[in-house]
Structure formats: C-alpha cells, structure tokens
Design a protein around this motif. Structure first.
Motif, mmCIF file in Angstrom:
data_model
loop_
_atom_site.group_PDB
_atom_site.id
_atom_site.type_symbol
_atom_site.label_atom_id
_atom_site.label_comp_id
_atom_site.label_asym_id
_atom_site.label_seq_id
_atom_site.Cartn_x
_atom_site.Cartn_y
_atom_site.Cartn_z
ATOM 1 N N GLU A 35 0.952 -1.227 -0.125
ATOM 2 C CA GLU A 35 -0.105 -0.052 -0.152
ATOM 3 C C GLU A 35 0.650 1.248 0.060
ATOM 4 O O GLU A 35 1.866 1.281 0.556
ATOM 5 N N SER A 36 0.455 2.315 -0.237
ATOM 6 C CA SER A 36 1.069 3.619 -0.665
ATOM 7 C C SER A 36 0.231 4.807 -0.299
ATOM 8 O O SER A 36 -1.013 4.738 -0.755
ATOM 9 N N ALA A 37 0.699 5.948 0.022
ATOM 10 C CA ALA A 37 -0.030 7.247 0.185
ATOM 11 C C ALA A 37 1.268 8.236 -0.362
ATOM 12 O O ALA A 37 2.245 8.180 0.121
ATOM 13 N N ILE A 38 0.644 9.189 -1.384
ATOM 14 C CA ILE A 38 1.524 10.125 -1.631
ATOM 15 C C ILE A 38 1.055 11.770 -1.424
ATOM 16 O O ILE A 38 -0.095 11.752 -1.382
ATOM 17 N N VAL A 39 1.819 12.283 -0.850
ATOM 18 C CA VAL A 39 1.390 13.785 -0.486
ATOM 19 C C VAL A 39 2.542 14.740 -1.033
ATOM 20 O O VAL A 39 3.685 14.276 -1.786
ATOM 21 N N GLY A 40 2.515 16.088 -1.319
ATOM 22 C CA GLY A 40 3.223 16.982 -1.723
ATOM 23 C C GLY A 40 3.961 17.606 -0.478
ATOM 24 O O GLY A 40 3.466 17.643 0.675
ATOM 25 N N PHE A 41 5.179 17.924 -0.835
ATOM 26 C CA PHE A 41 6.025 18.751 0.007
ATOM 27 C C PHE A 41 6.560 20.001 -0.650
ATOM 28 O O PHE A 41 6.913 19.723 -1.695
ATOM 29 N N PRO A 42 6.919 20.974 0.144
ATOM 30 C CA PRO A 42 7.406 22.182 -0.502
ATOM 31 C C PRO A 42 8.849 21.736 -1.049
ATOM 32 O O PRO A 42 9.511 21.355 -0.573
#
Length: 634
Positions: free
Chosen positions: A530-537
């Motif tokens: 399983e995976s989860a993607i988020v953005g970061f600056p």
C-alpha cells in the motif's frame, strides 16, 4: 420503483435523461411506491446558494412502516437480517421481518418509557450486534434522532459527539468482540459521560458478560426492560423533512461535522439506489461488510435493503479472524449474492494466499461492490479474478456521508465497468466539473473539481447546530452548486474517475498531479502492499512528491535503494517522469481513520517536517503509527 428500474445501458440512458429533464416528476413517481400517511404538497423546494433544500414538502410518513410493517403480509417469515457473530463457532441468527417488527416495537416502547420523545437525540455506541439495528429502527419509529458512533472511537471522541447534539440517552453494551480482542465499551462510555451532562440514562446490552460498573439511577440493563415491554408500538407520524439521524464525519480541519439527514428523501434515494446498483432480486442475500457506525452501514446494511424487503447480513467480526478466509467462509455459508466491501479490505486480503479464497464455494455471488475510496487497478483485478471469477460486475461506488447514498457508480449488468472508474452518474444525479475560475468545464477528457448542480433527495440538509459551516463548506466554493471536495477526470466516453480530494492534487512544476493514479502505479509493484502520496515544498518545483510505502513481506528483505529506483520506474511508465517521487519512506503502517481512510493531512505535515501541531490523532485507528513514521523520517 419498477417504472424506473435499469436493466441495460440503453435503459440507463433513457431513465437518466428523464431524471434530469423532469427531476420532480421522476422522484415523485418513485416516491409513490412507499407508504405515506399523507402525500406531499410539493416535490421540491430549494435555494442552493443558501444551502436550503426540502423534498416531498408536507408529506407525512414513518420510515419503519416502509422498512418493516409493509413487508409483514407478504414477507413476514422472510429473513430480514442475518447476524453473523465474530466467533464462527457461535451460531448465526436469522431475524425474520416478523421478529424484527416485534423487537423494534419492544425497543420503541422501552425508549418511550425511559423518557425519550420525538426530536430527542439518542447516542448509540454498540458493536455490530442485532441490538444496534433494532435500536436505530426503534429511534426512527418514535421520531427520536439517532446518532450512531462507531464502537471503536475513544472516550473523548464519543464525548465530543454526545455534547455536540446534546444526547439524552446512550445505548451501549458491556463490551464488544472484534477479532481476538474484547473491547470494554462500557468503560469508554463511563469516561465520556464525565463531561456530558445532557445524558440522563444509559441502557446496557449484555454481550461479553464482562464485569462492569453500573451507575445507580443512570444505568440499566436493557434485557429486563425489553422482556416487560409490549410488542406493539404505533409508528409516530413524521414530516418528510423531520430529522432521521445525525452522523459525524471528520472535517479536514476543526471539529467533526454532524451531518443531518431527513426522513423521506433519504429513504426513497437509498431504496432506489440499492435496488438498481446491486440489481437486488427477491431471494438474494446482500452483504455489506461496513459497520453501521458509518454512512455505508446506515444506507446499505439497514435502510436501503430493508426498504426493499431484502435479506441483509450484519457481520460482527473482521476479515482476518480467525483467519484470512473469514469473508469467503461467510459468503459460502449464507450463499451471499451481492458482496460490498472496501478497497482497504481487498488489498489486505490480496496480500495473502489465494488458497484462502479457493477453498470456499463463491458461486452464489452475482455482484461485487467497492466503497470508501477509489479502488486501485491491482486490487480491482484481484477482486474480479479471484472473488468474482470474472463473472461478477464490480460496482465501484462513489458517494459520501454528506450525499446519503450512491452518486456515481456502475449499475450491475447495465454499465460496462472500467477499472478505477466510478463510471456514470446514477439517475437524478447531475455532476459537473469546475475549473479554478468557477466555470463549468464542458466536454470529455477533462479534469476538474467535482460538483453537483441540482439537488438529490438524500443530500444532508445541514450540519447539526451550524448551518453556516454547512453552507461555507459545501456551497461557497462554487455558488449554486454542491462542492464534493473531490477532483475528478471525465474520460472520452463520459466516465468519471475520482482523482482524490482536491487537496490531494499536487502541483509539481506547473503540472496538476492527482495522487490516486500515482498510488495505483506504485501499488502495481509486486513488493508494494500500500502507498500514500503527498506533496511537500520544493525550492525549484514548488512542490515535490513524497511517498509513504508499506511493503509486502516479500519486499521486506529487498535492497531499499533498488526498490526506490524500481518504484520510480513504475511511476515513469504509468504516469510519466514528472510524477516520480523525490522522497520515499518505507513504513510499517499508514495513519488511518476508523473507516479506513488515510489521514493525508498528517502525512503532509510529516513530509514538510512540520510536526509541531498534528491535531488530534486519538481518533485514528492506529495513532502509534504516527510516532513510528516521525521517528524514522527520511
């Protein structure tokens, strides 16, 4: 309802066009199939700019007469609810419509005797046992507003919900069984009620026979009260727009939102969507694996099925206890025909040997369903191949607590399915995609914010005690339209694919990247669970992508550097190099709400190295995972 039943794609287009052209006539015709004390004066009144909607104005009815009483003459001896206990060695219970009528009437009389009146709020904090269904329906019978809280929330989360709507009574049990655990529900209630002065009575169901404390004058065992109660109870005459229930949903910010659903529109919509989407027939056995503590359980374990005189399964346990064959054992045992579960469960079971599936006879299955989040392609194929044996359509349903019922979904055997796509709007649902300038995006092969431009009967009417917040949250971003908070893609034939929450779209170097398709690509890797993607600056790109990834056991021993390269190669091949991850952290778990949704807000903060204020993590299913991720942050 038969007049607008959909059995083919051609019929779908015909019915859909009619529902959009003449929505009042469409819903009015469906509503005539139900039992009313008095018909409505007007089908619909609305001002979406003010978040005001009324359906079946001045109609009078009782939802339990429609879910129970009207079936007694023809279906009295038919099983309404199959209760399948946590322990497979404990016998299942078959509750007929006659039994259900008697039990609901007795419970309704107990509530009245204990001082509960029409309009009072009753908090139900019970495990998935028959008393949960009976209590919900008994509240509806006497016009009390039920507020079911999932029996896994902490004392503070429970207290916040009780306080918000000032519940008069709590109905709980001495404990609950969940897999190999026993949960001390009564102690959680006792702790919660230290700060809930509105609660005058607590009724306790005996389930685990645990030794619990009972507070004099407040707490009473339910069983003796039921024994002495009459099994006849007149159903209260309710207005179409009277409140039926409050159900709390997590806000992306701030305190939980108490979504208020009203009686008539909700009943008609859940009944219609259940019958059509799952193609339910008289002798079918429908099983939704959700908990009644969530909207899925309200709409598609109880109200939708019972309004159709269906047989519905209520499961107390978990998919992994006592082993990973539990779901399939239950399907085999009760000859389930429609099976409706969450991608989280499917992915967890797909990690295990297919022997757990093949040892059971699943030939009774006709339709499979998915709910809670978009199902990724790998899980879709596993579900289709191993559970459905490639003969059961998968209805990948998109809807929300706020919408009350299914909104965009294939109709089994009518809509051609497409992995990862919720496909087409159901009759009566008018979705639109909006751009950043609040303009409607015409045509196909487009991406935008998903809104609904016309009212549907099951939509929530307000947030309990805070209509302003309701209006601001759902109707202010795109005035005159309901904003779902989700982004969507409409493909070349008009099929919708939910791309994730709008705040899960990350702009990388000027490109809008939805996280769901990237996660799908990563999850194709054989080592990834399983995976989860988020953005970061990011200094140059504005934002970059951070992946939190759980490995299957087979991946645990692999070289992490090589794995990182391979995962990015998968993304490049499926999405394009622009979507490659700048950072990857291999984790043991992801922070999830109790309904299985990943709390990306927390992951975004960790990815941005801003862990000073993560908000309340106590209501997570697994709060300890957050500390573990922070400790091992890359």
């Amino acid at each position: 309802m038969g007049v607008y039943e959909v059995k083919s794609l051609e019929q779908y287009f015909k019915v859909y066009k009619r529902s959009v052209r003449e929505p009042r006539k469409f819903w009015s015709k469906i509503a005539e199939d139900f039992v009313w004390y008095k018909k409505w004066d007007k089908v619909l009144e609305y001002r979406l700019e003010e978040a005001e909607v009324k359906w079946f104005v001045n109609g009078k009815l009782n939802i339990t007469k429609n879910c129970i009483d009207r079936h007694l003459a023809k279906r009295g001896d038919k099983t309404a609810i199959i209760f399948e206990p946590n322990d497979p060695n404990e016998p299942a219970e078959h509750i007929t419509y006659n039994d259900l009528y008697n039990r609901v009437c007795k419970m309704a009389n107990v509530l009245r005797e204990q001082g509960v009146e029409k309009g009072d709020r009753v908090c139900i904090y019970l495990p998935m046992i028959p008393e949960l269904a009976v209590t919900v329906l008994a509240c509806a019978r006497i016009g009390a507003i039920h507020s079911v809280v999932f029996a896994g929330f902490s004392a503070s989360a429970l207290a916040a919900r009780i306080q918000n709507c000032e519940c008069k009574m709590v109905i709980t049990s001495d404990g609950g069984f969940r897999g190999n655990k026993t949960i001390d529900l009564k102690r959680i209630v006792d702790d919660a009620l230290e700060s809930c002065p509105s609660v005058k009575k607590v009724l306790v169901v005996k389930r685990t026979h645990a030794d619990i404390s009972m507070k004099q004058g407040r707490d009473e065992w339910l069983a003796p009260l039921l024994e002495n109660a009459s099994s006849e109870s007149i159903a209260e005459v309710m207005d179409a727009e009277d409140p039926l229930f409050i159900l709390y949903t997590s806000g992306s910010t701030g305190k939980p939102k108490g979504m208020l659903h009203t009686i008539a529109g909700y009943m008609i919509y859940t009944a219609y969507t259940f019958k059509n989407v799952f193609q339910y027939e008289e002798k079918d056995v429908f099983w939704c694996t959700a908990d009644i503590g969530w909207i899925t359980g309200h709409s598609y374990i109880l109200y939708g099925p019972l309004a159709n005189g269906a047989t519905t399964v209520m499961f107390e346990g978990v998919p992994s206890y006592p082993d990973f064959g539990r779901f399939w054992e239950v399907v085999d045992k009760h000859k389930v025909t429609q099976f409706y579960t969450a991608p989280t469960a499917i992915r967890a079971l797909a990690k295990e040997s297919t022997n757990w599936v093949t040892k059971f006879d699943l030939s009774s299955l006709k339709v499979l369903g998915s709910v809670g989040e978009p199902i990724n392609e790998e899980a879709w194929h596993w579900y289709n191949d191993h559970v459905g044996n490639k003969k059961c359509p998968i209805v990948d349903t998109w809807w929300q607590t706020e919408t009350g019922g299914l909104m965009i979904s294939p109709i089994a055997f009518a809509t051609p399915t497409k992995p990862t796509y919720a496909t087409l709007p159901l009759p009566g649902v008018q979705p639109v995609l909006m751009d950043d300038k609040r303009n409607e995006i015409e045509g196909n092969q487009v991406v935008g914010s998903l809104c609904i431009k016309f009212p549907w009967p099951a939509m929530a009417r307000t947030i309990w005690g805070d209509h302003r917040r309701y209006k601001e949250t759902y109707f202010s971003a795109y005035p005159g339209k309901y904003f779902t908070g989700d982004g969507a893609l409409r493909d070349e034939v008009g099929y919708y694919r939910i791309t994730g929450r709008v705040d899960d779209v990350v702009i990388v170097s000027g490109h809008n990247l939805g996280t769901a398709p990237i996660e799908d690509a990563i999850n194709e890797h054989p080592a990834v669970a399983e995976s989860a993607i988020v953005g970061f600056p990011h200094d140059i790109k504005g934002n970059a992508l951070f992946g939190f990834i759980i490995l299957k056991e087979t991946g645990e021993t692999r070289n992490r550097e090589n794995l990182t390269k391979e995962i990015n190669q998968y993304i490049s091949e499926h999405i394009g190099p622009i979507a490659k991850l700048d950072k990857i952290q291999f984790v043991n778990g992801l922070p999830k709400t109790r309904s299985g949704k990943i709390m990306r807000r927390i992951l975004r903060k960790i990815a941005s190295r801003d862990t000073s204020n993560l908000g309340d993590t106590s209501t997570l299913l697994n709060p300890e995972v957050v500390d573990d991720i922070i400790e091992n942050a890359v």
